[in-house]
Design a protein around this motif. Structure first.
Motif, PDB file in Angstrom:
ATOM      1  N   LEU A 189       0.712  -1.288  -0.078  1.00 56.23           N
ATOM      2  CA  LEU A 189      -0.077  -0.176   0.067  1.00 56.23           C
ATOM      3  C   LEU A 189       0.990   1.274   0.073  1.00 56.23           C
ATOM      4  N   HIS A 190       0.928   1.808  -1.076  1.00 54.40           N
ATOM      5  CA  HIS A 190       1.605   3.186  -1.102  1.00 54.40           C
ATOM      6  C   HIS A 190       0.651   4.397  -0.689  1.00 54.40           C
ATOM      7  N   GLY A 191       1.201   5.245   0.160  1.00 45.36           N
ATOM      8  CA  GLY A 191       0.318   6.403   0.775  1.00 45.36           C
ATOM      9  C   GLY A 191       1.263   7.575   0.700  1.00 45.36           C
ATOM     10  N   ARG A 192       0.700   8.773   0.683  1.00 47.92           N
ATOM     11  CA  ARG A 192       1.458  10.158   0.769  1.00 47.92           C
ATOM     12  C   ARG A 192       0.788  10.878   1.882  1.00 47.92           C
ATOM     13  N   HIS A 193      -0.605  10.662   2.118  1.00 42.73           N
ATOM     14  CA  HIS A 193      -1.240  11.562   3.148  1.00 42.73           C
ATOM     15  C   HIS A 193      -1.593  10.676   4.394  1.00 42.73           C
ATOM     16  N   TRP A 194      -1.983   9.567   4.216  1.00 48.37           N
ATOM     17  CA  TRP A 194      -2.259   8.554   5.389  1.00 48.37           C
ATOM     18  C   TRP A 194      -2.361   7.067   4.936  1.00 48.37           C
ATOM     19  N   VAL A 195      -2.222   6.298   6.056  1.00 44.90           N
ATOM     20  CA  VAL A 195      -2.647   4.761   5.781  1.00 44.90           C
ATOM     21  C   VAL A 195      -3.317   4.319   7.079  1.00 44.90           C
ATOM     22  N   ALA A 196      -4.389   3.404   6.844  1.00 38.57           N
ATOM     23  CA  ALA A 196      -5.244   2.903   7.504  1.00 38.57           C
ATOM     24  C   ALA A 196      -5.266   1.401   7.318  1.00 38.57           C
ATOM     25  N   ILE A 197      -5.079   0.796   8.332  1.00 39.79           N
ATOM     26  CA  ILE A 197      -4.908  -0.767   8.221  1.00 39.79           C
ATOM     27  C   ILE A 197      -5.652  -1.509   9.418  1.00 39.79           C
ATOM     28  N   THR A 198      -6.476  -2.500   9.506  1.00 38.40           N
ATOM     29  CA  THR A 198      -6.947  -3.111  10.547  1.00 38.40           C
ATOM     30  C   THR A 198      -7.357  -4.320   9.862  1.00 38.40           C
ATOM     31  N   GLY A 199      -8.080  -5.349  10.995  1.00 37.67           N
ATOM     32  CA  GLY A 199      -8.158  -6.643  10.844  1.00 37.67           C
ATOM     33  C   GLY A 199      -9.359  -7.075  10.006  1.00 37.67           C
ATOM     34  N   LYS A 200     -10.298  -5.973   9.450  1.00 36.97           N
ATOM     35  CA  LYS A 200     -11.297  -6.253   8.607  1.00 36.97           C
ATOM     36  C   LYS A 200     -11.597  -4.975   7.753  1.00 36.97           C
ATOM     37  N   PRO A 201     -11.920  -5.436   6.268  1.00 36.54           N
ATOM     38  CA  PRO A 201     -11.925  -4.345   5.177  1.00 36.54           C
ATOM     39  C   PRO A 201     -12.890  -3.244   5.705  1.00 36.54           C
ATOM     40  N   LEU A 202     -14.322  -3.570   6.248  1.00 36.84           N
ATOM     41  CA  LEU A 202     -15.180  -2.536   6.762  1.00 36.84           C
ATOM     42  C   LEU A 202     -14.469  -1.568   7.720  1.00 36.84           C
ATOM     43  N   ALA A 203     -13.757  -2.121   8.608  1.00 37.04           N
ATOM     44  CA  ALA A 203     -13.266  -1.264   9.511  1.00 37.04           C
ATOM     45  C   ALA A 203     -12.233  -0.421   8.990  1.00 37.04           C
ATOM     46  N   ALA A 204     -11.208  -0.927   8.041  1.00 36.28           N
ATOM     47  CA  ALA A 204     -10.420  -0.040   7.378  1.00 36.28           C
ATOM     48  C   ALA A 204     -10.932   1.140   6.636  1.00 36.28           C
ATOM     49  N   THR A 205     -12.095   0.934   5.960  1.00 33.14           N
ATOM     50  CA  THR A 205     -12.979   1.928   5.540  1.00 33.14           C
ATOM     51  C   THR A 205     -13.416   2.773   6.676  1.00 33.14           C
ATOM     52  N   ALA A 206     -13.749   2.227   7.877  1.00 28.99           N
ATOM     53  CA  ALA A 206     -14.162   3.332   8.816  1.00 28.99           C
ATOM     54  C   ALA A 206     -12.989   4.192   9.105  1.00 28.99           C
ATOM     55  N   GLY A 207     -11.602   3.792   8.896  1.00 25.36           N
ATOM     56  CA  GLY A 207     -10.371   4.787   9.150  1.00 25.36           C
ATOM     57  C   GLY A 207     -10.421   5.798   8.053  1.00 25.36           C
ATOM     58  N   ALA A 208     -10.448   5.359   6.635  1.00 23.99           N
ATOM     59  CA  ALA A 208     -10.351   6.118   5.616  1.00 23.99           C
ATOM     60  C   ALA A 208     -11.496   7.197   5.776  1.00 23.99           C
ATOM     61  N   THR A 209     -12.638   6.746   6.254  1.00 21.34           N
ATOM     62  CA  THR A 209     -13.889   7.736   6.373  1.00 21.34           C
ATOM     63  C   THR A 209     -13.341   9.060   7.255  1.00 21.34           C
ATOM     64  N   ILE A 210     -12.677   8.696   8.475  1.00 17.63           N
ATOM     65  CA  ILE A 210     -12.373   9.739   9.366  1.00 17.63           C
ATOM     66  C   ILE A 210     -11.332  10.490   8.687  1.00 17.63           C
ATOM     67  N   PHE A 211     -10.230   9.834   8.153  1.00 18.78           N
ATOM     68  CA  PHE A 211      -9.338  10.713   7.544  1.00 18.78           C
ATOM     69  C   PHE A 211      -9.862  11.834   6.433  1.00 18.78           C
ATOM     70  N   ALA A 212     -10.783  11.280   5.701  1.00 21.94           N
ATOM     71  CA  ALA A 212     -11.606  12.195   4.900  1.00 21.94           C
ATOM     72  C   ALA A 212     -12.183  13.254   5.568  1.00 21.94           C
ATOM     73  N   LYS A 213     -12.835  13.060   6.689  1.00 26.28           N
ATOM     74  CA  LYS A 213     -13.290  14.330   7.387  1.00 26.28           C
ATOM     75  C   LYS A 213     -12.226  15.189   8.003  1.00 26.28           C
ATOM     76  N   GLY A 214     -10.933  14.900   7.743  1.00 27.58           N
ATOM     77  CA  GLY A 214     -10.042  15.908   8.303  1.00 27.58           C
ATOM     78  C   GLY A 214      -9.245  15.370   9.669  1.00 27.58           C
TER      79      GLY A 214
END
Length: 629
Positions: free
Chosen positions: A41-66
């Motif tokens: 996974l290559h990223g410049r701004h942030w990385v979110a990794i965890t045990g389940k895909p849906l939970a990783a999406t939750a992390g990405a959602t929060i990054f998108a909110k700032g």
């Protein structure tokens, strides 16, 4: 005929030796050139990794909110707890955070404690040799809610309402994954013992399959209501003019001292547990200074000895005296050296690690002394495993005297008891499953410099649901012992934390983040993390290759779960291990078993300082998943 056989045997030895030399000569290069099942996974701004895909999406959602990495990590922690990713809201949270403002690594201790009445005599009176694996008597006080709230208040940017939004949506209903649904079905008979658990998990009572189907919308109305109560407490405090931190503290107080606590206590006691309101009110999250060691110029940080984390540091101190790279990746000599270093470190873990806030004080300075490591390394036999290896005495290395010298002398004296704890061959599969079971991980980093590594756990299926809170209670009390002879620093007592296997990791190089890494897997966690770290530092693998590379596991330590079994000489290898390596290890006295995937579900972030980017790695071992931007 005899001459022919001798020539054949001699030729086979020559070929075997040549193949071993070839492995040593090409091992690191071959390992670092391996193809991977998942991409980096290559990223410049942030990385979110965890045990389940849906939970990783939750992390990405929060990054998108700032939000920053702490906000995103808290959202992923909340989501994984709601998804029952081998934990729930009544479990425990352990974290390391790199604060770019202070350039320091911070430890978060959100592990619960044994409740009032949880004494060795109490459990012995129930006919138990250890606290049980499941049920209300396996519970310590919930830690994950407090850990999340404290991390968010101290180091996050967003509100609790924003961070909990994904988890609340999931509690209202999400499509349950096959792994979790099947695990509910496999454990339904135990689940039926507890009324609130039965009502939640067994969505099709009376049907052949009583658990949810994969993809079915799984609803947790009580949990959703509990999470909304936390948000309501925060919002009411904000409306009253309180600061962001004070408002999050109001949510904390409602969980541990208010109506949520009252229902937790009432329902736990109704089902045979021991919690009191005072137990919850007295408990608190601790912000700690972690321990660390230096390995070839890299500073590696772990939580204190209430976890097993310092064992990785001890093993690195021992291994620093060896030229591991010249041995060849996963050669017999390399495997043997790793195994012996881990044995020495974990023998000390079994004896010396425990609650750092309960006396006597653990000898951590001596345990992490480089001189102590050199003294321990002298015990390693180059040609054979020592199944009788025991803990050392680190006290002289910190100018102290061991208060448990008598117990230390007797540690391995009673071989009959150790043999009784050894696992019968027919139970090997169940032993290995228990030994490696449990937990998830959360990894997050952002361009501002925040880095978060979390290994949360506890309250896995089959969990006791605490009444109308929807909270699954922890099962961590099973990691205590009842007798000082089994670990004098880890004997259960009210208000005391058990020694846990949960062990996030952070490494710095030249004062900046180098690597953030964690793994699930019970007693194997620091074994897999040790090898992951060496894969990158010694064998030049990238973060994804290192996460997927096959590991070994030692079973020559006292398990932290169940009956605390031990298997001297037990060694798990990947089934692709070459036959000549297997043969050499067999001759060294190991009891070999094999697995198809032996990397462990490792999640990690590597910091590419040259290009100013992140490299995320997530093992192909399980459902772990990451998103980067």
């Amino acid at each position: 005929m005899d001459i022919g056989n001798n020539m054949g045997s001699g030729m086979r030895r020559i070929i075997t030796s040549l193949m071993a030399l070839l492995l040593v000569a090409t091992g690191p290069q071959a390992a670092s050139a391996q193809a991977t099942a998942k991409p980096v996974l290559h990223g410049r701004h942030w990385v979110a990794i965890t045990g389940k895909p849906l939970a990783a999406t939750a992390g990405a959602t929060i990054f998108a909110k700032g939000g920053n990495a702490v906000d995103a990590a808290c959202a992923m922690l909340a989501a994984t707890s709601t998804m029952w990713d081998v934990l729930s809201w009544g479990g425990e949270t352990q974290a390391l955070i790199y604060n770019p403002k202070t350039k320091k690594v911070i430890g978060i201790n959100a592990l619960g404690v044994a409740p009032t009445g949880a004494t060795p005599d109490y459990y012995k009176q129930q006919g138990m040799k250890h606290p049980p694996e499941f049920g209300p008597l396996a519970a310590v006080t919930p830690g994950t809610p407090g850990g999340l709230l404290v991390m968010l208040a101290e180091y996050g940017k967003l509100s609790l309402k924003e961070v909990l939004e994904p988890a609340i949506q999931m509690a209202d209903g999400y499509p349950i994954e096959k792994q979790t649904a099947d695990y509910i079905e496999q454990n339904k008979e135990r689940i039926k013992q507890w009324p609130y658990s039965r009502a939640l998990f067994l969505t099709h009572p009376g049907r052949a399959r009583e658990a949810p189907d994969a993809g079915e919308i799984f609803r947790q109305r009580d949990l959703a209501a509990m999470l909304r109560k936390l948000v309501a407490a925060e919002q009411q405090a904000l409306a009253a003019g309180k600061s962001r931190k004070e408002a999050i503290q109001a949510a904390y107080d409602r969980f541990y001292r208010g109506d949520i606590a009252e229902e937790l206590v009432r329902s736990t006691r109704e089902q045979g547990g021991l919690f009191t309101m005072q137990d919850l009110a007295d408990w608190r999250v601790r912000i700690e200074e972690p321990v660390q060691t230096s390995y070839r110029g890299i500073q590696v940080y772990k939580l204190r000895e209430w976890t097993q984390g310092p064992a990785l540091l001890q093993a690195l101190n021992i291994l620093e005296g060896y030229d591991l790279k010249s041995m060849g990746y996963n050669s017999a000599r390399y495997v043997h050296t790793l195994y012996q270093a881990m044995n020495l470190a974990f023998a000390d873990r079994d004896f010396y690690y425990g609650d750092i806030y309960a006396g006597p004080e653990e000898p951590i300075r001596g345990l992490l002394s480089k001189d102590y490591a050199r003294s321990r390394a002298k015990l390693i036999r180059p040609d054979r495993n020592d199944p009788n290896i025991g803990p050392g005495d680190p006290y002289p290395f910190q100018r102290g005297r061991n208060p448990y010298q008598n117990l230390l002398r007797d540690w391995n004296r009673n071989r009959s008891e150790l043999d009784a704890r050894s696992t019968p061959p027919l139970a090997q599969a169940e032993f290995e499953k228990t030994f490696r079971s449990g937990t998830t991980t959360v990894q997050a980093a952002d361009a501002e410099g925040w880095v978060v590594s979390i290994t949360p756990s506890g309250g896995w299926i089959p969990a006791v649901i605490a009444g109308r809170t929807g909270v699954g209670l922890s099962q961590r009390a099973q990691s205590f012992v009842l007798d000082a002879a089994d670990g004098p620093y880890n004997v259960i007592a009210p208000g005391k934390q058990p020694r846990v296997t949960l062990t996030p990791s952070l490494a710095l190089k030249d004062g900046s983040p180098f690597l953030s890494f964690a793994v699930q897997g019970g007693d194997t966690q620091d074994q897999n993390l040790l090898q992951f770290f060496l894969n990158m530092v010694e064998f030049d693998m990238n973060v994804q290759q290192a996460a997927e590379a096959p590991n070994i596991n030692s079973y020559q330590m006292r398990a932290s779960f169940g009956e605390h079994e031990i298997q001297p000489g037990g060694l798990l290898l990947n089934e692709q291990m070459p036959p000549w390596v297997r043969s050499e290890l067999d001759k060294m006295g190991y009891k070999l078993s094999y697995g198809r995937k032996t990397s462990g579900p490792i999640n990690a972030i590597y910091f590419d300082r040259e290009h100013g980017t992140f490299w995320g790695g997530s093992s192909n071992h399980g459902d772990d998943y990451g998103i980067a931007w």
